[in-house]
Design a protein around this motif. Structure first.
Motif: not given
Length: 150
Positions: A84-86, A89-91, A106-107
């Motif tokens: 969810l955090e990723a 972060a993508v958004f 991505t990482l």
């Protein structure tokens, strides 16, 4: 658990302030508050795990099956929080002009995938170990001795 509650309150206050200030970017503030809530859920789950497994009943995990189920639940919750955090972060990163900042999300996604793969390997190995322990004569004698106590 108090820290998790504080993060949730802070996220709510951040949302209220975003809607009250017309010059602020509401979408960014909402994504930030979602990030804080995801972190709060992960912190709450860690606190709950420690409370249940170490404080309330530290002798609860008497066999490998109970330990495996408990660890699986814990790692699953943390990996969901990482995913969810990723996603948040993508958004957030996709709204900016600098695409080199996509490295962190991505990482983070790769880290979440590694956690899920590691959990699968752990499940496979611990299930195989449980099967070997159950089939041993010593384990059968210990199980019978446990039953005789009652």
């Amino acid at each position: 658990m108090v820290v998790a509650g504080g993060l949730i309150v802070y996220a709510g206050l951040q949302q209220v302030s975003a809607f009250s200030a017309p010059e602020q970017d509401i979408g960014r503030a909402l994504l930030d508050s979602v990030g804080y809530m995801v972190i709060a859920i992960a912190v709450f789950e860690v606190a709950k795990y420690i409370l249940e497994e170490e404080v309330i009943d530290p002798t609860q995990m008497r066999n490998a099956g109970q330990a495996r189920r408990s660890i699986t639940k814990f790692v699953s919750t943390i990996s969901i929080a990482v995913f969810l955090e990723a996603l948040v972060a993508v958004f957030q990163t996709s709204k900016g002009a600098d695409m080199s900042m996509m490295l962190y999300p991505t990482l983070l996604l790769f880290g979440g995938v590694a956690m899920v793969v590691g959990l699968g390997v752990y499940q496979r190995l611990s299930t195989a170990a449980e099967g070997e322990v159950r089939s041993s004569p010593q384990a059968a004698a210990e199980e019978q001795a446990e039953l005789d106590k009652f």
